[in-house]
Every structure is written in structure tokens, then in C-alpha cells.
Write an enzyme that holds these catalytic residues in place. Structure first.
Site, PDB file in Angstrom:
ATOM      1  N   ASN A  51       5.468  14.989 -20.309  1.00 15.66           N
ATOM      2  CA  ASN A  51       4.011  14.675 -19.979  1.00 15.66           C
ATOM      3  C   ASN A  51       3.081  14.898 -21.589  1.00 15.66           C
ATOM      4  OD1 ASN A  51       2.342  13.952 -17.671  1.00 15.66           O
ATOM      5  ND2 ASN A  51       0.805  15.983 -18.550  1.00 15.66           N
ATOM      6  N   CYS A  68     -10.917  -6.949   9.693  1.00 15.16           N
ATOM      7  CA  CYS A  68      -9.397  -7.629  10.430  1.00 15.16           C
ATOM      8  C   CYS A  68      -9.766  -8.782  11.152  1.00 15.16           C
ATOM      9  CB  CYS A  68      -9.490  -6.061  11.674  1.00 15.16           C
ATOM     10  SG  CYS A  68      -7.031  -6.784  12.492  1.00 15.16           S
ATOM     11  N   HIS A  77       1.285   7.257  -2.550  1.00 15.34           N
ATOM     12  CA  HIS A  77       0.580   7.182  -2.529  1.00 15.34           C
ATOM     13  C   HIS A  77      -0.068   5.761  -1.651  1.00 15.34           C
ATOM     14  CE1 HIS A  77      -0.619  11.197  -4.560  1.00 15.34           C
ATOM     15  NE2 HIS A  77       0.200  11.530  -3.382  1.00 15.34           N
ATOM     16  N   CYS A  92      -5.872  -2.655   8.484  1.00 20.55           N
ATOM     17  CA  CYS A  92      -7.065  -2.457   9.528  1.00 20.55           C
ATOM     18  C   CYS A  92      -7.319  -1.026   9.700  1.00 20.55           C
ATOM     19  CB  CYS A  92      -6.283  -2.973  11.034  1.00 20.55           C
ATOM     20  SG  CYS A  92      -8.210  -2.737  11.538  1.00 20.55           S
ATOM     21  N   GLY A 128       4.297  12.209 -16.711  1.00 24.15           N
ATOM     22  CA  GLY A 128       3.206  11.430 -16.166  1.00 24.15           C
ATOM     23  C   GLY A 128       1.819  11.444 -15.505  1.00 24.15           C
ATOM     24  N   THR A 129       2.590  13.041 -14.806  1.00 25.55           N
ATOM     25  CA  THR A 129       1.673  13.296 -13.279  1.00 25.55           C
ATOM     26  C   THR A 129       1.153  15.139 -14.313  1.00 25.55           C
ATOM     27  OG1 THR A 129       1.876  14.203 -11.421  1.00 25.55           O
ATOM     28  CG2 THR A 129       3.679  14.360 -12.940  1.00 25.55           C
ATOM     29  N   CYS A 184      -9.279  -7.678  15.604  1.00 23.35           N
ATOM     30  CA  CYS A 184     -10.149  -7.007  15.862  1.00 23.35           C
ATOM     31  C   CYS A 184     -11.206  -6.749  15.477  1.00 23.35           C
ATOM     32  CB  CYS A 184      -9.027  -5.548  16.317  1.00 23.35           C
ATOM     33  SG  CYS A 184      -9.321  -4.618  14.607  1.00 23.35           S
ATOM     34  N   CYS A 193      -6.605  -1.410  14.278  1.00 27.44           N
ATOM     35  CA  CYS A 193      -5.682  -1.099  14.989  1.00 27.44           C
ATOM     36  C   CYS A 193      -4.820  -0.998  14.837  1.00 27.44           C
ATOM     37  CB  CYS A 193      -6.547  -3.068  15.427  1.00 27.44           C
ATOM     38  SG  CYS A 193      -5.320  -3.760  14.281  1.00 27.44           S
TER      39      CYS A 193
END
Ligand code: BJW
Ligand code: ZN
Length: 243
Positions: free
Chosen positions: A216, A146, A116, A124, A190-191, A149, A127
Site C-alpha cells: 500500500n 426499469c 462491491h 431494478c 491498494g486498500t 416495472c 422487481c
């Protein structure tokens, strides 16, 4: 009752998936649950492209607070147990984390997929400039731009509705394919098993022939998909299971 160690031998291929619970004992808040981040920060406002378009300053405030906190915490025994497993298994080990806090890398894990994204990287929003290291906790109300840009920068994080990096998904597939030649294990820790595609990895691993383990604190949404379910803290159970 103390958990029995999972036997790791020279045929073992171990794929591990971690989530926010693994960092909870380091003092990093989880997302769901009573003290979870989503209670105070509505997920659609701070972790979606639509939320960023509507109020980029709010999103930056959320991630800046988390950058500031993550800089003050340290890896716990759960992170360290995974480092020892990697040292033992070498290329027959892969750690896939949903966490963006960088604690696995700081503990010493290197065979690591950050599914993730990473809290200490920005990119950016427009760009083609490469994502770059950025640990700045921007002052409230600030939206950094940025250098190349002038468009808004954004955290290098996978938000809801966004695609995961194909290279990361490919690395997981390649590991499972290679692991078919040995004894494949999948361990999630742990999820909550609520967010896909990570929550579906257990099914992918099972189809590849893996024996599947879950550690968990509470009952995860996908708990019934695992062969072995252990309830408790990952900072205690991972060292007990992995040595
Ligand atoms: C302890 C403990 C201790 C506490 N010891 N344990 C299939 C079906 C339905 C929907 C979808 C689907 N496929 C895709 C979707 C859409 C969506 C999704 O999953 N929605 C669901 C909510 C239904 N997924 C996506 O949008 C993903 N993109 C995608 O699939 O692209 C293609 C596509 C798009 C659109 C439609 C269809 C396909 C992207 C997901 C990105 C997730 N991003 C976030 C936020 C950004 C990162 C950040 O800011 O940090 O990532 S959401 C948040 O949840 C964060 C986490 O990584 C992720 C998982 O949370 P986690 O780690 O499980 O934490 P918690 O808090 O939920 O649970 C902690 C657990 O630990 C608890 O159970 C505690 O009990 C436990 N615990 N202390 C052990 N000491
Ligand atoms: Zn740019």
C-alpha cells in the site's frame, strides 16, 4: 531497495484482495485521501440506500461520471502481474476486488470476485429482473427506470449498510478451506483497510493459516494485522513480488 519476489510453488494457494489504490496508476480516483472521491462527493449521499432514496439523480450523476471515466482508462502493470499469477497458479489463485471499475477483468483476470459490485451493471430497485450490463453514462438529472416495472434502476453496487452477496463470501471461504492443504498466502494491495468485511479478510486468512502480505502507498488502518508490509505503488511492487 527492490522487493524480493514471493516464492510461488506448486503448493502455493494465493488469495489476493485489491482496492482502489491498484487502479490509481490507471487514473481512477481513490475514495479516501486528499484527492479522494469522498472529499467532493459525501459518501452518505452517493453510496448509501438512504442517499439514493433522497436524491437518486445525484447518485446517478456520480456513477455516470465514473462510468464515463472508467471507459477511458486502461489496466496497469499491477493488474497485469495478477493475471500472470493466476495463469501460473490456476485454481490455487483467487482475486477478490473491492473495485467496481472492471479493470481486473479487462486485464484478463477470470478467477475474480467483485465484492462491491460492478460499475457497468444496473438492476431494478424493486422487481426480480436480473442485473444487466449497462455502461450508459446518463445525462445529469436523469434517473433511468426499469423496462419491466417502471421503478427506478440503480447501479449494481454494494453501498454502505447493504449486505454483500453470500455467494461471493462463500467462494472466499471455500478457497481458504481448500488452501489449508497447501501453503496459503494472502496479499492485500491498494486498500485503506477501513471498510468491512473486506478489511477483516486478513484476520480470516490468518486464522486459516495464511502468511499475510500488504502492499500500500500509505499506512493502512489494518496494517498491524499483516506479517509483511511493503509501502509503495502497486504498479511497481506487484510485478516485483509476483514476477
Ligand atoms: C495505493 C496507490 C498505489 C493509492 N499503489 N496503493 C465492522 C466494523 C465497523 C463497521 C462495519 C463492520 N462491518 C460492517 C460495517 C459497516 C460498513 C463499514 O465497513 N463501515 C466502515 C467505514 C467502518 N460496511 C458495510 O456497510 C458493508 N456491508 C456490510 O457489512 O453489510 C452487513 C452490515 C451492514 C451494516 C452494519 C453491519 C453489517 C458494505 C460496504 C460497501 C462499501 N462500498 C464502497 C462504495 C461503493 C462502491 C463504489 O461506488 O465504488 O466501496 S465504499 C468504498 O470503500 C468502496 C471501496 O470498494 C471501499 C474500500 O475502499 P478502498 O478500496 O480501500 O479505497 P481507499 O480510497 O479507502 O484506499 C485506497 C488506498 O490505496 C489508500 O490507502 C492509498 O494509500 C492506497 N493507494 N494509490 C498502492 N498507486
Ligand atoms: Zn423492475
Amino acid at each position: 531497495m527492490a522487493a524480493e519476489p514471493i516464492p510461488l510453488d506448486d503448493r502455493t494457494w494465493l488469495l489476493v484482495l485489491t482496492g482502489a489504490g491498484v487502479s490509481a496508476e490507471s487514473g481512477v480516483p481513490t475514495f479516501r485521501g486528499v484527492d479522494g472521491l469522498w472529499r467532493t462527493h459525501p459518501v452518505e449521499r452517493v453510496a448509501s440506500p438512504e442517499g439514493f432514496a433522497a436524491d437518486p439523480a445525484l447518485v446517478w450523476e456520480f456513477y455516470s461520471e465514473r462510468r464515463a471515466l472508467a471507459g477511458t482508462v486502461a489496466p496497469n502493470p499491477g493488474h497485469r502481474a495478477l493475471v500472470r499469477a493466476e495463469e501460473r497458479l490456476g485454481e490455487r489463485f483467487l482475486l477478490v476486488t473491492q473495485n467496481v471499475d472492471g479493470l481486473h477483468r479487462r486485464a484478463g483476470s477470470s478467477r475474480l470476485v467483485e465484492l462491491h459490485g460492478n460499475l457497468f451493471t444496473s438492476r431494478c430497485s424493486r422487481c426480480a429482473r436480473e442485473p444487466f450490463p449497462d455502461s450508459t453514462a446518463y445525462p445529469s438529472g436523469t434517473v433511468p427506470v426499469c423496462d419491466a416495472c417502471g421503478a427506478r434502476l440503480r447501479p449494481h453496487i454494494v453501498w454502505f449498510g447493504e449486505m454483500l452477496d453470500e455467494r461471493n463470501l462463500g467462494a472466499i471461504d471455500a478457497f481458504l478451506e481448500a488452501g489449508r492443504q497447501g501453503r496459503l498466502l494472502f496479499l492485500a494491495a491498494g486498500t485503506s483497510g477501513a471498510v468491512y468485511p473486506a478489511a477483516g479478510l486478513v484476520d480470516v486468512a490468518r486464522r486459516a493459516g495464511a502468511d499475510t502480505w500488504l502492499v500500500n502507498a500509505d499506512v493502512a488502518d489494518n496494517a498491524q494485522h499483516f506479517d509483511h508490509v511493503l509501502r509503495g505503488k502497486s504498479g511497481e511492487l506487484l510485478p516485483a513480488l509476483l514476477g
